[in-house]
Scaffold this motif. Structure first.
Motif, PDB file in Angstrom:
ATOM      1  N   PRO A  75       0.820  -1.226   0.000  1.00 33.10           N
ATOM      2  CA  PRO A  75       0.000   0.000   0.000  1.00 33.10           C
ATOM      3  C   PRO A  75       0.849   1.267   0.000  1.00 33.10           C
ATOM      4  N   LEU A  76       1.990   1.232   0.710  1.00 32.77           N
ATOM      5  CA  LEU A  76       2.863   2.406   0.722  1.00 32.77           C
ATOM      6  C   LEU A  76       3.462   2.661  -0.667  1.00 32.77           C
ATOM      7  N   ALA A  77       3.848   1.575  -1.344  1.00 29.90           N
ATOM      8  CA  ALA A  77       4.395   1.721  -2.695  1.00 29.90           C
ATOM      9  C   ALA A  77       3.344   2.300  -3.642  1.00 29.90           C
ATOM     10  N   LEU A  78       2.115   1.810  -3.516  1.00 26.86           N
ATOM     11  CA  LEU A  78       1.041   2.314  -4.381  1.00 26.86           C
ATOM     12  C   LEU A  78       0.680   3.756  -4.019  1.00 26.86           C
ATOM     13  N   LEU A  79       0.787   4.092  -2.735  1.00 32.10           N
ATOM     14  CA  LEU A  79       0.549   5.473  -2.316  1.00 32.10           C
ATOM     15  C   LEU A  79       1.577   6.405  -2.962  1.00 32.10           C
ATOM     16  N   TRP A  80       2.829   5.953  -3.040  1.00 30.02           N
ATOM     17  CA  TRP A  80       3.866   6.751  -3.699  1.00 30.02           C
ATOM     18  C   TRP A  80       3.554   6.937  -5.179  1.00 30.02           C
ATOM     19  N   LEU A  81       2.957   5.928  -5.818  1.00 31.82           N
ATOM     20  CA  LEU A  81       2.556   6.070  -7.224  1.00 31.82           C
ATOM     21  C   LEU A  81       1.503   7.165  -7.380  1.00 31.82           C
ATOM     22  N   VAL A  82       0.549   7.187  -6.442  1.00 36.59           N
ATOM     23  CA  VAL A  82      -0.492   8.222  -6.482  1.00 36.59           C
ATOM     24  C   VAL A  82       0.131   9.604  -6.259  1.00 36.59           C
ATOM     25  N   ILE A  83       1.044   9.704  -5.289  1.00 37.33           N
ATOM     26  CA  ILE A  83       1.725  10.978  -5.022  1.00 37.33           C
ATOM     27  C   ILE A  83       2.493  11.440  -6.257  1.00 37.33           C
ATOM     28  N   PHE A  84       3.158  10.491  -6.922  1.00 36.32           N
ATOM     29  CA  PHE A  84       3.891  10.816  -8.150  1.00 36.32           C
ATOM     30  C   PHE A  84       2.940  11.341  -9.222  1.00 36.32           C
ATOM     31  N   TYR A  85       1.757  10.685  -9.340  1.00 36.05           N
ATOM     32  CA  TYR A  85       0.781  11.127 -10.341  1.00 36.05           C
ATOM     33  C   TYR A  85       0.304  12.555 -10.042  1.00 36.05           C
ATOM     34  N   ASN A  99      -5.570  27.338 -20.646  1.00 31.48           N
ATOM     35  CA  ASN A  99      -6.569  26.363 -20.188  1.00 31.48           C
ATOM     36  C   ASN A  99      -6.064  25.534 -18.995  1.00 31.48           C
ATOM     37  N   LYS A 100      -5.437  26.202 -18.049  1.00 33.01           N
ATOM     38  CA  LYS A 100      -4.928  25.524 -16.856  1.00 33.01           C
ATOM     39  C   LYS A 100      -6.057  24.876 -16.059  1.00 33.01           C
ATOM     40  N   LYS A 101      -7.184  25.591 -15.971  1.00 30.19           N
ATOM     41  CA  LYS A 101      -8.318  25.091 -15.194  1.00 30.19           C
ATOM     42  C   LYS A 101      -8.863  23.804 -15.798  1.00 30.19           C
ATOM     43  N   GLY A 102      -8.975  23.776 -17.133  1.00 30.04           N
ATOM     44  CA  GLY A 102      -9.501  22.584 -17.815  1.00 30.04           C
ATOM     45  C   GLY A 102      -8.611  21.367 -17.616  1.00 30.04           C
ATOM     46  N   ILE A 103      -7.299  21.571 -17.725  1.00 31.69           N
ATOM     47  CA  ILE A 103      -6.354  20.464 -17.546  1.00 31.69           C
ATOM     48  C   ILE A 103      -6.352  19.988 -16.090  1.00 31.69           C
ATOM     49  N   ALA A 104      -6.453  20.945 -15.153  1.00 36.56           N
ATOM     50  CA  ALA A 104      -6.492  20.583 -13.732  1.00 36.56           C
ATOM     51  C   ALA A 104      -7.724  19.731 -13.428  1.00 36.56           C
ATOM     52  N   ILE A 105      -8.875  20.115 -14.001  1.00 33.47           N
ATOM     53  CA  ILE A 105     -10.108  19.336 -13.805  1.00 33.47           C
ATOM     54  C   ILE A 105      -9.957  17.948 -14.413  1.00 33.47           C
ATOM     55  N   GLU A 106      -9.344  17.887 -15.604  1.00 27.37           N
ATOM     56  CA  GLU A 106      -9.138  16.592 -16.271  1.00 27.37           C
ATOM     57  C   GLU A 106      -8.275  15.671 -15.424  1.00 27.37           C
ATOM     58  N   LYS A 107      -7.196  16.201 -14.858  1.00 28.50           N
ATOM     59  CA  LYS A 107      -6.308  15.401 -14.013  1.00 28.50           C
ATOM     60  C   LYS A 107      -7.022  14.961 -12.738  1.00 28.50           C
ATOM     61  N   LEU A 108      -7.855  15.846 -12.207  1.00 28.94           N
ATOM     62  CA  LEU A 108      -8.613  15.525 -10.994  1.00 28.94           C
ATOM     63  C   LEU A 108      -9.626  14.425 -11.258  1.00 28.94           C
ATOM     64  N   VAL A 109     -10.258  14.494 -12.430  1.00 30.84           N
ATOM     65  CA  VAL A 109     -11.242  13.464 -12.809  1.00 30.84           C
ATOM     66  C   VAL A 109     -10.545  12.116 -13.001  1.00 30.84           C
ATOM     67  N   ASN A 110      -9.307  12.144 -13.493  1.00 29.42           N
ATOM     68  CA  ASN A 110      -8.560  10.905 -13.725  1.00 29.42           C
ATOM     69  C   ASN A 110      -8.022  10.280 -12.435  1.00 29.42           C
ATOM     70  N   LEU A 111      -8.005  11.051 -11.346  1.00 28.67           N
ATOM     71  CA  LEU A 111      -7.445  10.546 -10.088  1.00 28.67           C
ATOM     72  C   LEU A 111      -8.154   9.281  -9.582  1.00 28.67           C
ATOM     73  N   PRO A 112      -9.516   9.218  -9.575  1.00 30.06           N
ATOM     74  CA  PRO A 112     -10.165   7.965  -9.159  1.00 30.06           C
ATOM     75  C   PRO A 112      -9.769   6.774 -10.027  1.00 30.06           C
ATOM     76  N   LEU A 113      -9.546   7.029 -11.329  1.00 26.84           N
ATOM     77  CA  LEU A 113      -9.104   5.959 -12.218  1.00 26.84           C
ATOM     78  C   LEU A 113      -7.722   5.456 -11.818  1.00 26.84           C
ATOM     79  N   VAL A 114      -6.835   6.384 -11.468  1.00 27.44           N
ATOM     80  CA  VAL A 114      -5.488   6.007 -11.008  1.00 27.44           C
ATOM     81  C   VAL A 114      -5.576   5.212  -9.713  1.00 27.44           C
ATOM     82  N   LEU A 115      -6.425   5.660  -8.797  1.00 32.58           N
ATOM     83  CA  LEU A 115      -6.617   4.933  -7.532  1.00 32.58           C
ATOM     84  C   LEU A 115      -7.156   3.530  -7.787  1.00 32.58           C
TER      85      LEU A 115
END
Length: 205
Positions: A75-85, A99-115
């Motif tokens: 879990p710690l190793a996977l947590l580091w992967l999330v931190i890296f992302y 379009n910083k706001k749009g890219i930030a929202i896109e990355k935020l939306v992708n976070l659950p997928l990464v998790l």
């Protein structure tokens, strides 16, 4: 050629290069005597072709699966992967001129997928049986014994008693000791089951 086409071409070449390296230049494994540090020719390793072919891909999973405290370390190793992302995403947003706001929202939306991918990887490492090497004993005068193993009844064990027995049988062991922590009753039940003939006597528990 477009940039995406070049990237795909590089990825395919990289995968082919890894497969060639793993197939023809894999590391030779041998047994050594712990006292004399000389090779033990009576023992060998049987390596399946598919294991050699996919070693670059299975290797990291097998390595993490053999970590000392798997349930704590993975879990710690996977947590580091999330931190890296997250860190990588922040850099991408800061480096984008518009379009910083749009890219930030896109990355935020992708976070659950990464998790979700991290959790799937965690489950894969722990529970999916990956191809493994097997030990071969060519000697008729020696026996192969494991003197220290834990099952799921110990805090630092993940394998069931039955699967542990299967592993030792597949690897040509003649016997093995179960050294669980504070759960001798469960081990004793398993030993009694073997004595009663509920499963074969080789390897001996």
């Amino acid at each position: 050629m477009k940039r995406t086409g070049i990237q795909k071409y590089i990825v395919i070449l990289g995968i082919l290069f890894i497969i060639v390296l793993a197939t023809f230049f894999h590391f030779q494994i041998h047994f050594e005597n712990a006292l004399s540090l000389r090779p033990e020719p009576e023992y060998g390793i049987k390596i399946d072709f598919w294991r050699i072919l996919f070693e670059p891909f299975f290797g990291p999973l097998l390595y993490t699966n053999r970590s000392l405290y798997t349930l704590q370390e993975l879990p710690l190793a996977l947590l580091w992967l999330v931190i890296f992302y997250v860190f990588y995403s922040v850099i991408q947003v800061l480096r984008t001129p518009r379009n910083k706001k749009g890219i930030a929202i896109e990355k935020l939306v992708n976070l659950p997928l990464v998790l979700g991918l991290c959790f799937a990887l965690f489950v894969l490492i722990l529970f999916v049986p990956l191809p493994n090497n097997t030990i071969v004993n060519h000697s008729k005068d020696t026996i192969l014994v494991t003197t220290h193993v834990h099952t799921e009844f110990s805090h630092d064990g993940l394998i069931s008693q039955e699967n542990l027995w299967e592993w030792h049988k597949r690897n040509g062991f003649d016997a093995f000791f179960i050294t669980d922590h504070n759960h001798h009753d469960k081990t004793w039940e398993f030993v009694k089951d073997q004595e009663m003939g509920r499963f074969p006597g080789n390897p001996l528990v």
